[in-house]
Design a protein around this motif. Structure first.
Motif, mmCIF file in Angstrom:
data_model
loop_
_atom_site.group_PDB
_atom_site.id
_atom_site.type_symbol
_atom_site.label_atom_id
_atom_site.label_comp_id
_atom_site.label_asym_id
_atom_site.label_seq_id
_atom_site.Cartn_x
_atom_site.Cartn_y
_atom_site.Cartn_z
ATOM 1 N N ASN A 1 41.853 37.920 46.736
ATOM 2 C CA ASN A 1 41.312 38.143 48.077
ATOM 3 C C ASN A 1 42.338 38.747 49.037
ATOM 4 O O ASN A 1 42.120 38.777 50.238
ATOM 5 N N CYS A 2 43.438 39.228 48.501
ATOM 6 C CA CYS A 2 44.535 39.742 49.325
ATOM 7 C C CYS A 2 44.370 41.246 49.557
ATOM 8 O O CYS A 2 44.469 42.041 48.612
ATOM 9 N N MET B 1 45.564 31.653 46.040
ATOM 10 C CA MET B 1 46.084 30.836 47.130
ATOM 11 C C MET B 1 45.404 31.076 48.481
ATOM 12 O O MET B 1 45.579 30.295 49.394
ATOM 13 N N LEU B 2 44.625 32.138 48.611
ATOM 14 C CA LEU B 2 44.164 32.519 49.938
ATOM 15 C C LEU B 2 42.794 31.992 50.341
ATOM 16 O O LEU B 2 42.563 31.738 51.525
ATOM 17 N N ALA B 3 41.878 31.866 49.406
ATOM 18 C CA ALA B 3 40.510 31.487 49.762
ATOM 19 C C ALA B 3 39.958 30.538 48.702
ATOM 20 O O ALA B 3 40.434 30.527 47.565
ATOM 21 N N PRO B 4 38.950 29.763 49.067
ATOM 22 C CA PRO B 4 38.371 28.839 48.089
ATOM 23 C C PRO B 4 37.855 29.530 46.820
ATOM 24 O O PRO B 4 37.939 28.960 45.729
ATOM 25 N N ASP B 5 37.354 30.761 46.942
ATOM 26 C CA ASP B 5 36.820 31.426 45.753
ATOM 27 C C ASP B 5 37.880 32.209 44.981
ATOM 28 O O ASP B 5 37.574 32.816 43.956
ATOM 29 N N VAL C 1 56.672 31.316 45.997
ATOM 30 C CA VAL C 1 55.850 32.456 46.391
ATOM 31 C C VAL C 1 55.002 31.975 47.557
ATOM 32 O O VAL C 1 54.148 31.111 47.405
ATOM 33 N N ARG C 2 55.275 32.523 48.724
ATOM 34 C CA ARG C 2 54.612 32.067 49.946
ATOM 35 C C ARG C 2 53.502 33.007 50.404
ATOM 36 O O ARG C 2 52.713 32.669 51.274
ATOM 37 N N GLY C 3 53.478 34.193 49.837
ATOM 38 C CA GLY C 3 52.458 35.164 50.208
ATOM 39 C C GLY C 3 52.288 36.166 49.088
ATOM 40 O O GLY C 3 53.111 36.260 48.173
ATOM 41 N N THR C 4 51.196 36.885 49.166
ATOM 42 C CA THR C 4 50.921 37.901 48.155
ATOM 43 C C THR C 4 50.725 39.243 48.824
ATOM 44 O O THR C 4 50.256 39.287 49.961
#
Length: 166
Positions: free
Chosen positions: A54-55, A80-84, A133-136
């Motif tokens: 989702n990034c 890591m970003l969204a439930p799906d 890893v804190r972000g993508t």
């Protein structure tokens, strides 16, 4: 003291250099069984990239990678970003051709078919957490250095050349 420490003579940012050293990842220690690999051209330049389905920046970087030759890309999906995100990662992992399913989603917006298999989602998440890893996207180069965020092609090619020169 607060802020970056810069060597006055060489104008080298010592803080950035130290952070790169602390955040380095031994490329050979990455568990490649948790990734899928794509080779373009002769594949002589290697990167590992952590991406969430989702990034938006990951999708942008994935398009940039289409323009880069002679590279091997090891993709670690990191929900890591969204439930799906976990559902999409599972569907890609269970696909017959993981790389094709990932690119279809990331580049063309074609959601992978719903699938069920024993996807190693907990191990994928644990790896990302272990490596901080804190972000993508998070890009790890063959020399162990890393960059957080999508790089434009020129900056990416520059980093690849710098790694090759070491």
């Amino acid at each position: 003291m607060q802020g970056a420490l810069v060597d006055a003579e060489s104008r080298r940012n010592l803080t950035t250099a130290r952070l790169e050293q602390l955040n380095a990842v031994a490329f050979s220690d990455l568990p490649m069984e948790l990734a899928f690999t794509q080779v373009r051209g002769n594949g002589s330049r290697h990167i590992a990239v952590f991406e969430d389905p989702n990034c938006g920046y990951c999708k942008q970087f994935r398009r940039t990678l289409l323009e880069v030759d002679d590279i091997t890309v090891h993709t670690f999906m990191y929900p890591m970003l969204a439930p799906d995100s976990a559902d999409k990662v599972r569907d890609v992992w269970c696909a017959k051709d993981k790389a094709a399913a990932w690119d279809a989603w990331m580049i063309e917006g074609k959601r992978p078919a719903t699938a069920s298999c024993d996807a190693p989602l907990p191990q994928m998440v644990a790896l990302g957490q272990k490596l901080r890893v804190r972000g993508t996207p998070t890009i790890i180069f063959a020399d162990g250095t890393r960059v957080g965020g999508a790089l434009p092609r020129a900056a990416f090619e520059e980093r690849l050349a710098k790694v090759a020169a070491r």
